[in-house]
Design a protein around this motif. Structure first.
Motif, PDB file in Angstrom:
ATOM      1  N   GLU A 172       0.843  -1.200   0.000  1.00 25.42           N
ATOM      2  CA  GLU A 172       0.000   0.000   0.000  1.00 25.42           C
ATOM      3  C   GLU A 172       0.875   1.245   0.000  1.00 25.42           C
ATOM      4  O   GLU A 172       1.693   1.432   0.900  1.00 25.42           O
ATOM      5  N   LEU A 173       0.718   2.091  -1.002  1.00 31.93           N
ATOM      6  CA  LEU A 173       1.496   3.331  -1.067  1.00 31.93           C
ATOM      7  C   LEU A 173       0.628   4.452  -1.619  1.00 31.93           C
ATOM      8  O   LEU A 173      -0.311   4.205  -2.364  1.00 31.93           O
ATOM      9  N   THR A 174       0.980   5.689  -1.276  1.00 29.04           N
ATOM     10  CA  THR A 174       0.326   6.819  -1.939  1.00 29.04           C
ATOM     11  C   THR A 174       0.916   6.904  -3.351  1.00 29.04           C
ATOM     12  O   THR A 174       1.994   6.367  -3.610  1.00 29.04           O
ATOM     13  N   SER A 175       0.224   7.598  -4.247  1.00 30.28           N
ATOM     14  CA  SER A 175       0.725   7.662  -5.632  1.00 30.28           C
ATOM     15  C   SER A 175       2.070   8.383  -5.668  1.00 30.28           C
ATOM     16  O   SER A 175       2.920   8.087  -6.501  1.00 30.28           O
TER      17      SER A 175
ATOM     18  N   GLY B 292       9.368   4.130  -7.804  1.00 33.52           N
ATOM     19  CA  GLY B 292       9.563   3.750  -9.204  1.00 33.52           C
ATOM     20  C   GLY B 292      10.889   4.278  -9.721  1.00 33.52           C
ATOM     21  O   GLY B 292      11.675   3.552 -10.350  1.00 33.52           O
ATOM     22  N   ALA B 293      11.160   5.543  -9.430  1.00 34.19           N
ATOM     23  CA  ALA B 293      12.419   6.163  -9.851  1.00 34.19           C
ATOM     24  C   ALA B 293      13.594   5.520  -9.113  1.00 34.19           C
ATOM     25  O   ALA B 293      14.662   5.269  -9.700  1.00 34.19           O
ATOM     26  N   LEU B 294      13.386   5.230  -7.831  1.00 33.50           N
ATOM     27  CA  LEU B 294      14.467   4.646  -7.027  1.00 33.50           C
ATOM     28  C   LEU B 294      14.855   3.261  -7.531  1.00 33.50           C
ATOM     29  O   LEU B 294      16.041   2.921  -7.576  1.00 33.50           O
ATOM     30  N   VAL B 295      13.875   2.477  -7.941  1.00 31.44           N
ATOM     31  CA  VAL B 295      14.168   1.126  -8.452  1.00 31.44           C
ATOM     32  C   VAL B 295      15.077   1.216  -9.681  1.00 31.44           C
ATOM     33  O   VAL B 295      16.054   0.477  -9.804  1.00 31.44           O
ATOM     34  N   VAL B 296      14.763   2.155 -10.592  1.00 30.31           N
ATOM     35  CA  VAL B 296      15.593   2.332 -11.791  1.00 30.31           C
ATOM     36  C   VAL B 296      17.033   2.675 -11.398  1.00 30.31           C
ATOM     37  O   VAL B 296      17.994   2.100 -11.927  1.00 30.31           O
TER      38      VAL B 296
END
Length: 225
Positions: free
Chosen positions: A116-119, A126-130
């Motif tokens: 569960e996360l806020t958008s 998402g950016a951190l995973v990249v």
């Protein structure tokens, strides 16, 4: 007052408060006056928040820490600690061990994304995973190449972030640039390929010589990166 400026909000609706409130009334409504104050407040606030983020990085688990800070602060703080971690790992000959740590850090973030996360948090992660995937790949490569000296060109050729004298510096090969502390909002990352890294090297070298550059090419190849 009614027209005081308290914070900046990105297009993704991420909000970063200013350290000092800006009064447009005090500038008599002169936009060229208060807009310059807003710009200065932006630099000061991002600088301040980055410093605070770095201080708190080691105080809680990384996958919890990443949810507490603005997107760009998360990316730059993790980059500073990654630079430090890789340098230590190379010096101690523990690149393989650090590679495993990077992989486990990455998997923890991926687990968070499934929850569960806020958008806004989802965008940050998402950016951190990249960035994490790329950081991990760099460490894998250096472990394979048996890099054992922090002055090895394979390590110097990477984009490295340092927090020194209360400010951020970015280094790559022999080039060094001050981090700009310009608020970028919480933008997503596309891809970082070996070609992206080569562009970084070329552009950092150019900036070091007070020159500039302009990437050109097809969409989705990583120009913005």
């Amino acid at each position: 007052g009614e027209y005081d400026i308290l914070a900046m909000v990105s297009e993704e609706k991420e909000e970063v408060p200013f350290n000092n409130i800006i009064s447009t009334a005090a500038a008599n409504g002169a936009v060229e006056k208060w807009l310059l104050q807003v710009e200065k407040a932006m630099f000061d606030s991002i600088h301040h928040v980055t410093g605070e983020g770095l201080k708190s990085y080691e105080l809680k688990p990384r996958d919890e820490w990443v949810l507490d800070w603005p997107g760009m602060v998360v990316l730059v703080c993790t980059a500073v600690y990654w630079t430090k971690g890789v340098t230590e790992a190379i010096t101690k000959g523990q690149t393989k061990k650090y590679e495993e740590m990077c992989t486990s850090d990455l998997l923890k973030v991926v687990d968070r994304v499934r929850g569960e996360l806020t958008s806004l948090q989802r965008k940050t992660l998402g950016a951190l995973v990249v960035m994490d995937v790329h950081a991990r790949d760099v460490v894998v490569q250096m472990a394979e190449d048996g890099v054992s000296d922090a002055r090895d060109f394979k390590w110097l050729a990477q984009l490295r972030y340092f927090w020194e004298d209360e400010t951020l510096r970015v280094r790559m090969i022999n080039a060094e640039a001050q981090y700009g502390f310009e608020y970028l909002g919480n933008s997503s990352r596309l891809v970082i390929t070996p070609l992206t890294d080569r562009c970084y090297r070329t552009l950092m070298g150019a900036i070091h010589l007070n020159l500039g550059g302009a990437p050109a090419g097809p969409a989705g190849t990583g120009k913005t990166e």
